[in-house]
Design a protein around this motif. Structure first.
Motif, PDB file in Angstrom:
ATOM      1  N   ASP A  39       1.026  -1.314  -0.018  1.00 50.98           N
ATOM      2  CA  ASP A  39       0.062   0.010  -0.030  1.00 50.98           C
ATOM      3  C   ASP A  39       0.919   1.184   0.040  1.00 50.98           C
ATOM      4  OD1 ASP A  39      -2.283  -1.388  -0.053  1.00 50.98           O
ATOM      5  OD2 ASP A  39      -2.529  -1.447   2.010  1.00 50.98           O
ATOM      6  N   ALA A  40       1.885   1.064   0.738  1.00 49.11           N
ATOM      7  CA  ALA A  40       2.725   2.312   0.696  1.00 49.11           C
ATOM      8  C   ALA A  40       3.640   2.546  -0.645  1.00 49.11           C
ATOM      9  CB  ALA A  40       3.879   2.306   1.946  1.00 49.11           C
ATOM     10  N   LEU A  41       4.030   1.329  -1.221  1.00 48.06           N
ATOM     11  CA  LEU A  41       4.473   1.712  -2.590  1.00 48.06           C
ATOM     12  C   LEU A  41       3.556   2.292  -3.530  1.00 48.06           C
ATOM     13  CD1 LEU A  41       5.949  -1.999  -3.060  1.00 48.06           C
ATOM     14  CD2 LEU A  41       7.378   0.351  -3.099  1.00 48.06           C
ATOM     15  N   GLN A  42       2.193   1.953  -3.597  1.00 47.53           N
ATOM     16  CA  GLN A  42       1.125   2.499  -4.314  1.00 47.53           C
ATOM     17  C   GLN A  42       0.838   3.760  -4.160  1.00 47.53           C
ATOM     18  OE1 GLN A  42      -1.820  -0.646  -4.275  1.00 47.53           O
ATOM     19  NE2 GLN A  42      -0.741  -1.826  -5.624  1.00 47.53           N
ATOM     20  N   ALA A  43       0.818   4.184  -2.812  1.00 49.26           N
ATOM     21  CA  ALA A  43       0.494   5.577  -2.400  1.00 49.26           C
ATOM     22  C   ALA A  43       1.932   6.417  -2.659  1.00 49.26           C
ATOM     23  CB  ALA A  43       0.529   5.496  -0.852  1.00 49.26           C
ATOM     24  N   ALA A  44       3.144   6.077  -2.789  1.00 48.82           N
ATOM     25  CA  ALA A  44       4.195   6.671  -3.432  1.00 48.82           C
ATOM     26  C   ALA A  44       4.282   6.711  -4.925  1.00 48.82           C
ATOM     27  CB  ALA A  44       5.607   6.136  -2.974  1.00 48.82           C
ATOM     28  N   GLY A  45       3.069   6.245  -5.469  1.00 50.97           N
ATOM     29  CA  GLY A  45       3.163   6.205  -6.718  1.00 50.97           C
ATOM     30  C   GLY A  45       3.870   5.184  -7.544  1.00 50.97           C
ATOM     31  N   VAL A  46       4.302   4.153  -7.051  1.00 51.76           N
ATOM     32  CA  VAL A  46       5.236   2.915  -7.677  1.00 51.76           C
ATOM     33  C   VAL A  46       4.302   1.790  -7.873  1.00 51.76           C
ATOM     34  CG1 VAL A  46       7.038   1.485  -7.158  1.00 51.76           C
ATOM     35  CG2 VAL A  46       7.176   3.415  -6.170  1.00 51.76           C
ATOM     36  N   VAL A  47       4.196   1.427  -9.277  1.00 54.41           N
ATOM     37  CA  VAL A  47       3.649   0.549  -9.722  1.00 54.41           C
ATOM     38  C   VAL A  47       3.946  -0.790  -9.336  1.00 54.41           C
ATOM     39  CG1 VAL A  47       2.441  -0.408 -11.887  1.00 54.41           C
ATOM     40  CG2 VAL A  47       2.683   2.111 -11.831  1.00 54.41           C
ATOM     41  N   VAL A  48       2.935  -1.607  -8.889  1.00 57.57           N
ATOM     42  CA  VAL A  48       3.181  -3.037  -8.645  1.00 57.57           C
ATOM     43  C   VAL A  48       2.184  -3.875  -9.243  1.00 57.57           C
ATOM     44  CG1 VAL A  48       3.214  -4.773  -6.760  1.00 57.57           C
ATOM     45  CG2 VAL A  48       3.848  -2.562  -6.308  1.00 57.57           C
ATOM     46  N   LYS A  49       2.772  -4.654 -10.284  1.00 59.49           N
ATOM     47  CA  LYS A  49       1.999  -5.689 -10.976  1.00 59.49           C
ATOM     48  C   LYS A  49       2.128  -6.968 -10.695  1.00 59.49           C
ATOM     49  CE  LYS A  49       1.763  -2.859 -14.911  1.00 59.49           C
ATOM     50  NZ  LYS A  49       2.416  -2.673 -16.487  1.00 59.49           N
ATOM     51  N   ARG A  50       1.175  -8.058 -10.675  1.00 56.87           N
ATOM     52  CA  ARG A  50       1.740  -9.458 -10.552  1.00 56.87           C
ATOM     53  C   ARG A  50       1.557 -10.204 -11.799  1.00 56.87           C
ATOM     54  NH1 ARG A  50       0.174  -7.583  -5.931  1.00 56.87           N
ATOM     55  NH2 ARG A  50       0.830  -8.469  -4.165  1.00 56.87           N
ATOM     56  N   GLU A  51       2.709 -10.915 -12.293  1.00 57.88           N
ATOM     57  CA  GLU A  51       2.841 -11.200 -13.477  1.00 57.88           C
ATOM     58  C   GLU A  51       3.112 -12.908 -13.458  1.00 57.88           C
ATOM     59  OE1 GLU A  51       4.192  -7.326 -16.092  1.00 57.88           O
ATOM     60  OE2 GLU A  51       5.768  -8.380 -14.574  1.00 57.88           O
ATOM     61  N   PHE A  52       2.246 -13.487 -14.294  1.00 57.71           N
ATOM     62  CA  PHE A  52       2.777 -15.034 -14.297  1.00 57.71           C
ATOM     63  C   PHE A  52       4.238 -15.439 -14.643  1.00 57.71           C
ATOM     64  CE2 PHE A  52       2.507 -19.224 -16.064  1.00 57.71           C
ATOM     65  CZ  PHE A  52       2.084 -20.123 -14.998  1.00 57.71           C
ATOM     66  N   VAL A  53       5.004 -16.074 -13.966  1.00 59.13           N
ATOM     67  CA  VAL A  53       6.240 -16.626 -13.959  1.00 59.13           C
ATOM     68  C   VAL A  53       6.260 -18.057 -14.493  1.00 59.13           C
ATOM     69  CG1 VAL A  53       8.570 -16.833 -13.471  1.00 59.13           C
ATOM     70  CG2 VAL A  53       7.501 -14.677 -12.763  1.00 59.13           C
TER      71      VAL A  53
END
Length: 116
Positions: free
Chosen positions: A61-75
């Motif tokens: 949540d803190a990452l997203q609040a700082a404007g940092v994009v988090v994506k879950r991607e299939f590996v």
């Protein structure tokens, strides 16, 4: 929470600059992270025999609040989704850190606070 196994030098630099970044950010455009249940397999696959590691706990949540994009991607090689962080991680998003070393038998374990 997300977790990142980090080189001690990268963590030390982060504490000086205010942002965690690693070679994968520059090479691939994102920082690899794991969910808690993925940390030990990630450590065994990619960090065996390495010294001077640190385990970082990240507040998504803190990452997203700082404007940092988090994506879950299939590996495909792991047949799982992994969270990729698309930018440097501000220190405000790092909740805790622990030294992260393998035992004499080469196996990693989670810090006690995380159930290890």
């Amino acid at each position: 929470m997300l977790y990142r196994i980090a080189e001690a030098a990268d963590w030390q630099e982060a504490r000086q600059t205010g942002f965690f970044a690693s070679a994968d950010l520059q090479a691939e455009g994102f920082i690899h992270t794991s969910e808690l249940y993925q940390v030990l397999e990630t450590a065994a696959r990619y960090y065996a025999g390495r010294l001077g590691l640190v385990l970082l706990e990240l507040d998504e949540d803190a990452l997203q609040a700082a404007g940092v994009v988090v994506k879950r991607e299939f590996v495909a090689s792991r047949q799982q989704d992994f969270a990729h962080v698309f930018g440097p991680i501000p220190l405000a998003a790092v909740v805790r850190s622990w030294p992260f070393a393998a035992a004499a038998d080469g196996r990693f374990s989670l810090p006690t606070e995380l159930g290890g």
